[in-house]
Design an enzyme around this catalytic site. Structure first.
Site, PDB file in Angstrom:
ATOM      1  N   LYS A  80      81.358 -28.090  57.404  1.00 42.91           N
ATOM      2  CA  LYS A  80      81.517 -27.672  56.001  1.00 42.91           C
ATOM      3  C   LYS A  80      82.417 -28.665  55.263  1.00 42.91           C
ATOM      4  O   LYS A  80      83.426 -29.130  55.809  1.00 42.91           O
ATOM      5  CB  LYS A  80      82.122 -26.262  55.975  1.00 42.91           C
ATOM      6  CG  LYS A  80      82.145 -25.594  54.602  1.00 42.91           C
ATOM      7  CD  LYS A  80      82.720 -24.187  54.712  1.00 42.91           C
ATOM      8  CE  LYS A  80      82.767 -23.455  53.384  1.00 42.91           C
ATOM      9  NZ  LYS A  80      83.375 -22.111  53.484  1.00 42.91           N
ATOM     10  N   SER A 155      80.791 -18.566  50.865  1.00 40.71           N
ATOM     11  CA  SER A 155      80.732 -19.918  50.333  1.00 40.71           C
ATOM     12  C   SER A 155      80.051 -20.916  51.259  1.00 40.71           C
ATOM     13  O   SER A 155      79.595 -21.961  50.817  1.00 40.71           O
ATOM     14  CB  SER A 155      82.154 -20.414  50.031  1.00 40.71           C
ATOM     15  OG  SER A 155      82.907 -20.510  51.233  1.00 40.71           O
ATOM     16  N   SER A 179      83.057 -15.866  54.194  1.00 37.62           N
ATOM     17  CA  SER A 179      82.215 -17.050  53.969  1.00 37.62           C
ATOM     18  C   SER A 179      81.536 -17.630  55.199  1.00 37.62           C
ATOM     19  O   SER A 179      80.698 -18.524  55.062  1.00 37.62           O
ATOM     20  CB  SER A 179      83.024 -18.146  53.286  1.00 37.62           C
ATOM     21  OG  SER A 179      83.258 -17.784  51.955  1.00 37.62           O
TER      22      SER A 179
HETATM   23  N1  GLN Z   1      83.085 -14.640  48.668  1.00 39.03           N
HETATM   24  C1  GLN Z   1      84.500 -14.563  48.883  1.00 39.03           C
HETATM   25  C2  GLN Z   1      85.203 -15.202  47.732  1.00 39.03           C
HETATM   26  O1  GLN Z   1      84.549 -15.617  46.838  1.00 39.03           O
HETATM   27  C3  GLN Z   1      84.841 -15.181  50.195  1.00 39.03           C
HETATM   28  C4  GLN Z   1      85.184 -16.608  50.139  1.00 39.03           C
HETATM   29  C5  GLN Z   1      85.488 -17.210  51.470  1.00 39.03           C
HETATM   30  O2  GLN Z   1      85.464 -16.559  52.508  1.00 39.03           O
HETATM   31  N2  GLN Z   1      85.838 -18.481  51.424  1.00 39.03           N
HETATM   32  O3  GLN Z   1      86.378 -15.319  47.696  1.00 39.03           O
END
Ligand code: GLN
Length: 504
Positions: A80, A155, A179
């Site tokens: 990532k 994400s 994410s």
């Molecule tokens: N969707 C969550 C957010 O927008 C999780 C993000 C993540 O785990 N990096 O914060």
């Protein structure tokens, strides 16, 4: 010849060890697959083919010379783009870091390199890991390989899509609120958020430091265990790293594959089921519970009353920490620098121009929210209260783990939604993480394993949660469910994905 991109990492590793195939062949097969499907999927922000092949050649030579190598040596991997990689561009999905090439490797990247896994490239993500659909990437969205008109989760949608589309057998994600797990759920892959402190955060571009964890994204539970053991364990460079050996995760996954869960107490969290979950998601969840029961597990109902407030607390704690972490992107130190169109070039004006041009809307929204929650007059009402809720959630977990060895729920409330569907509605986007966020607030580990298709023909994920430092339980229960389901389906869920329309 077998298609090398269809093999699990464990099976590919066996073939490499037996010298049935070379790492160069395996790496080239994945690079060819990337070239074929990337125009449709867009899982990668940067493909590092030359570097990957150089690593592969080195591993092949060392293997030929009889050197003892790591189990996963020669198996390619995708990383990532929020994780820093020496010499490879790292943007975290943001324009503000466009063109930045880190001078050092994250600890987990050093471990991957030391073990000899060719790095295929850096995967797409929501800007600074803020989002649940990868649509907040500054470099265009990723498409779900099951249906190119749908989101791959976020994400870490790039890592999940790359693994689901057979562009990589292994990938690294990061999970601050879901994410890794939510993208795994909506792409039919396996994703694991380790115990907080279980994998070094050194070299992760911080979103919310008290919540972030890196972890594996794979097609099988065993592959996640293999990768978790490689990247995990103590690192003196991360002051929150746990200074204890990891439990034996690979052994737990292998034990799970026998499909025997006699004596394991599985707690269903009543606050994470029922209303708000798509019918097909709830139906698959209930069937999976029956399977676990048939494998000898004892299913109990547990209540975690404060989980209802987890989302609210998270969206105060995360923006607060993010607003502080993102202050370093000031136009002076990394990546983008924008000078004001007119007027004097002062530090403050360059900073404002750079941040105005470099950050996307979601990042700005969270910085504003975070600085507000932390401001003198509101600190106690917002940030302080959220921290209290966090403690109550930790207590809920502690009480629940007295009654059960693992806790379970659906990973995400719905299957993959259409690209664009929730983009203008931040709250609807935030709700995707209702079931994953509590684990981050408490620091406990979580795994998502595919457990079927919903009525719309799209994949659904089953979440397993364990107490801190008991990550082995995730692998035992996850692998057992995987084995039981595959016996029913006659193979992995991903075999049922429609062929990718590559020309699209
Ligand atoms: N969707 C969550 C957010 O927008 C999780 C993000 C993540 O785990 N990096 O914060």
């Amino acid at each position: 010849m077998t298609d090398l991109t269809r093999l699990s990492a464990a099976d590919l590793a066996d073939k490499l060890a037996a010298r049935d195939v070379s790492s160069v062949e395996a790496t080239q097969a994945h690079l060819d697959r990337i070239a074929e499907v990337e125009p449709a999927v867009h899982a990668f922000l940067h493909v590092s083919g030359d570097e990957a092949l150089a690593t592969a050649r080195d591993i092949d030579a060392r293997r030929a010379a009889g050197e003892q190598l790591h189990t996963l040596a020669g198996v390619p991997i995708a990383v990532k783009d929020i994780i820093v990689t020496k010499g490879l561009p790292t943007t975290a999905g943001s324009k503000i870091l466009e063109g930045w090439v880190p001078p050092y490797d994250a600890t987990l990247v050093s471990r991957i390199k030391d073990a000899g896994l060719p790095i295929l490239g850096k995967t797409n993500m929501d800007e600074f890991a803020m989002g649940s659909s990868t649509e907040h990437s500054a470099f265009g969205n990723t498409h779900n390989p099951w249906d190119l008109d749908r989101i791959p989760g976020g994400s870490g949608g790039g890592s999940a899509a790359a693994v689901a589309a057979y562009e990589a057998p292994l990938a690294i994600g990061t999970d601050t609120g879901g994410s890794i797990r939510q993208p795994a759920a909506v792409t039919g892959t396996v994703g694991v958020k380790p115990t907080y402190g279980g994998v070094s955060r050194y070299g992760l571009i911080a979103l919310a430091s008290s919540l972030d964890q890196a972890g594996p994204v794979t097609r099988t539970v065993l592959d996640s265990a293999l990768l978790h053991e490689l990247i995990g364990g103590h690192d003196p460079r991360d002051s929150t790293s746990i200074d204890e050996p990891l439990p034996d995760l690979v052994a737990a996954a292998r034990l799970g594959r026998t499909g025997d869960l006699t004596g394991v107490r599985v707690g269903v969290v009543s606050e994470l089921t029922g209303e708000g979950y798509q019918a097909g998601v709830s139906a698959r969840f209930a069937e999976s519970l029956d399977l676990l029961r048939s494998a000898g597990a004892e299913i109990v109902e547990v209540s975690c009353p404060h989980f209802t407030y987890a989302l609210g607390a998270y969206y105060l704690i995360l923006p607060s920490e993010a607003s502080s972490n993102l202050a370093k992107f000031d136009g002076m130190r990394f990546g983008l620098r924008v000078e004001p169109d007119e007027g004097p070039i002062t530090a403050e004006r360059v900073m404002a121009a750079t941040r105005g041009a470099g950050f996307g809307d979601e990042v700005k929204r969270r910085i504003i929210l975070g600085t507000y929650a932390l401001s003198a007059g509101y600190y106690d009402a917002y940030y302080g209260s959220a921290q209290k809720v966090r403690t109550l959630i930790q207590r809920d977990f502690a009480a629940a783990f007295e009654q059960a060895d693992v806790l379970v729920s659906p990973t995400a409330p719905t299957t993959a939604f259409k690209l664009g569907e929730k983009l203008d509605d931040p709250l609807a986007m935030y709700l995707n993480d209702v079931a994953t966020i509590p684990a981050n607030l408490a620091g406990v580990p979580g795994l998502s394993v595919p457990n079927g298709l919903s009525d719309d023909g799209l994949p659904v994920g089953f979440q397993v949660l364990a107490p801190a430092k008991a990550d082995d339980r995730l692998y035992r229960v996850g692998a057992a469910l995987e084995a039981l389901l595959e016996a029913q389906w006659g193979g992995p869920l991903l075999d049922r994905a429609p062929e990718l329309e590559v020309g699209k």
